[in-house]
Design an enzyme around this catalytic site. Structure first.
Site, PDB file in Angstrom:
ATOM      1  N   ARG A 238       0.871  -1.185   0.000  1.00  0.00           N
ATOM      2  CA  ARG A 238       0.000   0.000   0.000  1.00  0.00           C
ATOM      3  C   ARG A 238       0.901   1.227   0.000  1.00  0.00           C
ATOM      4  O   ARG A 238       1.908   1.265   0.711  1.00  0.00           O
ATOM      5  CB  ARG A 238      -0.880   0.040   1.255  1.00  0.00           C
ATOM      6  CG  ARG A 238      -2.103  -0.863   1.229  1.00  0.00           C
ATOM      7  CD  ARG A 238      -3.164  -0.413   0.217  1.00  0.00           C
ATOM      8  NE  ARG A 238      -4.337  -1.263   0.238  1.00  0.00           N
ATOM      9  CZ  ARG A 238      -4.509  -2.355  -0.510  1.00  0.00           C
ATOM     10  NH1 ARG A 238      -3.577  -2.742  -1.366  1.00  0.00           N
ATOM     11  NH2 ARG A 238      -5.617  -3.064  -0.412  1.00  0.00           N
ATOM     12  N   GLU A 267      -3.808   7.440  -3.953  1.00  0.00           N
ATOM     13  CA  GLU A 267      -4.367   6.925  -5.211  1.00  0.00           C
ATOM     14  C   GLU A 267      -5.716   7.552  -5.505  1.00  0.00           C
ATOM     15  O   GLU A 267      -6.489   7.760  -4.578  1.00  0.00           O
ATOM     16  CB  GLU A 267      -4.511   5.401  -5.107  1.00  0.00           C
ATOM     17  CG  GLU A 267      -3.178   4.730  -5.177  1.00  0.00           C
ATOM     18  CD  GLU A 267      -3.258   3.217  -5.037  1.00  0.00           C
ATOM     19  OE1 GLU A 267      -4.317   2.615  -5.320  1.00  0.00           O
ATOM     20  OE2 GLU A 267      -2.251   2.637  -4.641  1.00  0.00           O
ATOM     21  N   HIS A 285      -1.966  -0.059  -9.838  1.00  0.00           N
ATOM     22  CA  HIS A 285      -2.532  -0.967  -8.827  1.00  0.00           C
ATOM     23  C   HIS A 285      -3.186  -2.200  -9.469  1.00  0.00           C
ATOM     24  O   HIS A 285      -4.399  -2.390  -9.398  1.00  0.00           O
ATOM     25  CB  HIS A 285      -3.534  -0.219  -7.925  1.00  0.00           C
ATOM     26  CG  HIS A 285      -3.718  -0.884  -6.592  1.00  0.00           C
ATOM     27  ND1 HIS A 285      -4.018  -0.199  -5.439  1.00  0.00           N
ATOM     28  CD2 HIS A 285      -3.653  -2.192  -6.227  1.00  0.00           C
ATOM     29  CE1 HIS A 285      -4.126  -1.047  -4.424  1.00  0.00           C
ATOM     30  NE2 HIS A 285      -3.910  -2.267  -4.886  1.00  0.00           N
TER      31      HIS A 285
HETATM   32  P1  NAP Z   1      -0.916 -11.353   5.167  1.00  0.00           P
HETATM   33  O1  NAP Z   1      -0.850 -12.793   4.835  1.00  0.00           O
HETATM   34  O2  NAP Z   1      -1.744 -10.909   6.319  1.00  0.00           O
HETATM   35  O3  NAP Z   1       0.590 -10.847   5.344  1.00  0.00           O
HETATM   36  C1  NAP Z   1       0.927  -9.619   5.851  1.00  0.00           C
HETATM   37  C2  NAP Z   1       2.128  -9.781   6.767  1.00  0.00           C
HETATM   38  O4  NAP Z   1       2.511  -8.479   7.217  1.00  0.00           O
HETATM   39  C3  NAP Z   1       1.813 -10.620   7.996  1.00  0.00           C
HETATM   40  O5  NAP Z   1       2.548 -11.800   7.921  1.00  0.00           O
HETATM   41  C4  NAP Z   1       2.242  -9.747   9.161  1.00  0.00           C
HETATM   42  O6  NAP Z   1       3.260 -10.303   9.939  1.00  0.00           O
HETATM   43  C5  NAP Z   1       2.987  -8.605   8.520  1.00  0.00           C
HETATM   44  N1  NAP Z   1       2.776  -7.387   9.303  1.00  0.00           N
HETATM   45  C6  NAP Z   1       1.610  -6.835   9.695  1.00  0.00           C
HETATM   46  N2  NAP Z   1       1.843  -5.723  10.416  1.00  0.00           N
HETATM   47  C7  NAP Z   1       3.186  -5.590  10.479  1.00  0.00           C
HETATM   48  C8  NAP Z   1       4.037  -4.666  11.109  1.00  0.00           C
HETATM   49  N3  NAP Z   1       3.551  -3.635  11.821  1.00  0.00           N
HETATM   50  N4  NAP Z   1       5.370  -4.828  10.969  1.00  0.00           N
HETATM   51  C9  NAP Z   1       5.860  -5.870  10.278  1.00  0.00           C
HETATM   52  N5  NAP Z   1       5.102  -6.791   9.683  1.00  0.00           N
HETATM   53  C10 NAP Z   1       3.780  -6.649   9.779  1.00  0.00           C
HETATM   54  O7  NAP Z   1      -1.448 -10.517   3.925  1.00  0.00           O
HETATM   55  P2  NAP Z   1      -1.191 -10.792   2.361  1.00  0.00           P
HETATM   56  O8  NAP Z   1      -2.310 -11.579   1.822  1.00  0.00           O
HETATM   57  O9  NAP Z   1       0.191 -11.280   2.167  1.00  0.00           O
HETATM   58  O10 NAP Z   1      -1.351  -9.289   1.798  1.00  0.00           O
HETATM   59  C11 NAP Z   1      -0.490  -8.268   2.223  1.00  0.00           C
HETATM   60  C12 NAP Z   1      -0.933  -6.928   1.707  1.00  0.00           C
HETATM   61  O11 NAP Z   1      -0.640  -6.798   0.319  1.00  0.00           O
HETATM   62  C13 NAP Z   1      -2.430  -6.643   1.777  1.00  0.00           C
HETATM   63  O12 NAP Z   1      -2.824  -6.207   3.062  1.00  0.00           O
HETATM   64  C14 NAP Z   1      -2.633  -5.579   0.727  1.00  0.00           C
HETATM   65  O13 NAP Z   1      -2.524  -4.292   1.307  1.00  0.00           O
HETATM   66  C15 NAP Z   1      -1.479  -5.806  -0.239  1.00  0.00           C
HETATM   67  N6  NAP Z   1      -1.949  -6.287  -1.551  1.00  0.00           N
HETATM   68  C16 NAP Z   1      -1.755  -5.510  -2.642  1.00  0.00           C
HETATM   69  C17 NAP Z   1      -2.154  -5.965  -3.876  1.00  0.00           C
HETATM   70  C18 NAP Z   1      -1.967  -5.140  -5.101  1.00  0.00           C
HETATM   71  O14 NAP Z   1      -2.819  -5.164  -5.979  1.00  0.00           O
HETATM   72  N7  NAP Z   1      -0.880  -4.411  -5.246  1.00  0.00           N
HETATM   73  C19 NAP Z   1      -2.779  -7.219  -4.015  1.00  0.00           C
HETATM   74  C20 NAP Z   1      -2.964  -7.977  -2.874  1.00  0.00           C
HETATM   75  C21 NAP Z   1      -2.538  -7.515  -1.642  1.00  0.00           C
HETATM   76  P3  NAP Z   1       3.183 -11.408  11.086  1.00  0.00           P
HETATM   77  O15 NAP Z   1       2.744 -12.653  10.408  1.00  0.00           O
HETATM   78  O16 NAP Z   1       4.596 -11.414  11.473  1.00  0.00           O
HETATM   79  O17 NAP Z   1       2.243 -10.925  12.141  1.00  0.00           O
HETATM   80  C1  GLV Z   2      -5.288  -5.285  -3.495  1.00  0.00           C
HETATM   81  O1  GLV Z   2      -4.610  -4.321  -3.356  1.00  0.00           O
HETATM   82  C2  GLV Z   2      -5.801  -6.051  -2.405  1.00  0.00           C
HETATM   83  O2  GLV Z   2      -5.604  -5.677  -1.245  1.00  0.00           O
HETATM   84  O3  GLV Z   2      -6.445  -7.067  -2.708  1.00  0.00           O
END
Ligand code: NAP
Ligand code: GLV
Ligand code: GLV
Length: 325
Positions: A238, A267, A285
């Protein structure tokens, strides 16, 4: 006579998911070329039972208060920083997201950005299209080699890990930072747990995979860029996780060699200076934007809504505290 539950969807979604919902419920879709305005959103949701929202729809107190019958806000995204979850919970409303189905699509886009910036793919493509390729040159478009490089991952969750998995074959030296240490990640990828400041000092690339929360807002800023020596930053998480103004300064003066960005601080605004820079690759995005993934996300959203409207607990609940209410 039982009333058919009403669903409002803020945008048309790909695939069959909405047809599935239409077979059981009354579904209204914002079906215009333009994104729904706040005014339209507020006026269309007064009597709905379920809202299907996009990450670009701000679902705050006012929106939630405008829909007194609301039972579920089903976000068409894994991130849900656009929703006031705490307030929804206080009103007994389920909030759901779409985890997992978009992990591969997003992690592969992070790699696409990494390679594009490191090997100057977009810049070189423009050069070629402009008819400027006059023959092979020893020093034409020299870039940074990815194989054998040191890469830092911030946020070792679903997408962060998938990004590491996909690096097999490139002989990467991994380090990672996450809220909690992960022995399995350390073992599997031979990855070192490292704080983010040291990561910016030591790495060739850093890729961000944390959600946007009050803790991660501007977690990467000036003090990081001051330590960087020709690092390339990849952000598919993000925009507000990074202090964008400081990032632009670092790109300008070379502390950052480049950046690959899919997300921005405000955005859809992309700062003008960023758009003039050659050492960045800028995407609108599109992390999860594959046919397969977007259809799966739509189906997941539909299943969450269907569960909530049939008195079941939706699968992808992000506010389980709501069950205690
Ligand atoms: P996820 O499985 O929840 O992974 C996020 C990780 O971030 C977790 O493992 C968590 O760590 C860590 N985290 C949370 N707060 C933190 C902090 N303060 N300091 C350090 N680490 C922290 O989520 P995901 O499915 O991988 O998705 C991650 C993010 O990608 C989404 O929330 C979204 O914003 C973004 N995203 C973007 C797109 C795009 O289109 N560009 C698409 C999909 C997702 P711990 O496990 O250590 O608690
Ligand atoms: C995309 O940015 C998502 O959070 O799915
Ligand atoms: C380049 O094309 C080479 O053959 O080295």
């Amino acid at each position: 006579m039982t009333m058919v539950a009403k669903i409002f969807v803020t945008r048309r979604l790909p695939g069959e998911a909405l047809d599935f919902l239409r077979s059981r419920y009354s579904v209204e879709v914002w079906d215009s070329q333009d994104k729904i305005t706040r005014k339209d959103l507020l006026s269309r949701i007064k009597d709905i039972d379920a809202l299907i929202s996009l990450l670009s729809d701000k679902i705050d107190r006012e929106v939630i208060d405008s829909a007194p019958n609301l039972k579920i806000i089903a976000n068409y995204a894994v991130g849900y920083d656009n929703i006031n979850v705490e307030y929804a919970t206080s009103k007994g409303i389920y909030v759901t997201n779409t985890p997992g189905v978009l992990t591969d699509a997003t992690s592969e886009l992070a790699w696409a950005l990494l390679f594009a910036v490191a090997r100057r793919v977009v810049e070189a493509d423009m050069f070629t299209r402009e008819g400027r390729f006059k023959g092979w040159e020893p020093e034409l478009f020299l870039g940074k080699e990815v194989t054998g490089s040191k890469i830092g991952v911030i946020g070792a969750g679903r997408i962060g890990r998938s990004f590491m998995e996909k690096g097999a074959g490139f002989d990467i030296k991994w380090c990672y930072y996450s809220k909690t240490r992960k022995p399995d990640v350390e073992e599997r990828f031979n990855a070192r747990y490292m704080d983010t400041l040291n990561m910016f000092k030591e790495c060739d690339f850093v890729s961000l995979h944390v959600p946007l929360t009050s803790e991660t807002y501007h977690m990467i800023g000036k003090e990081h860029f001051d330590r960087a020596k020709g690092l390339i930053l990849i952000n598919t998480a993000r925009g507000p996780v990074v202090d964008e103004r400081e990032m632009i300064k670092a790109l300008r003066d070379g502390r950052l060699l480049g950046a690959g960005l899919d997300v921005y601080e405000n955005e859809p605004e992309v700062p003008h200076e960023l758009r003039t820079m050659k050492n960045v690759v800028l995407l609108p995005h599109i992390g999860s934007a594959t046919h397969r993934t977007r259809e799966k996300m739509a189906m997941m959203v539909a299943q969450n809504v269907d569960a909530a409207l049939s008195g079941k607990v939706p699968m992808n609940l992000v506010n389980p505290e709501v069950l205690k209410k």
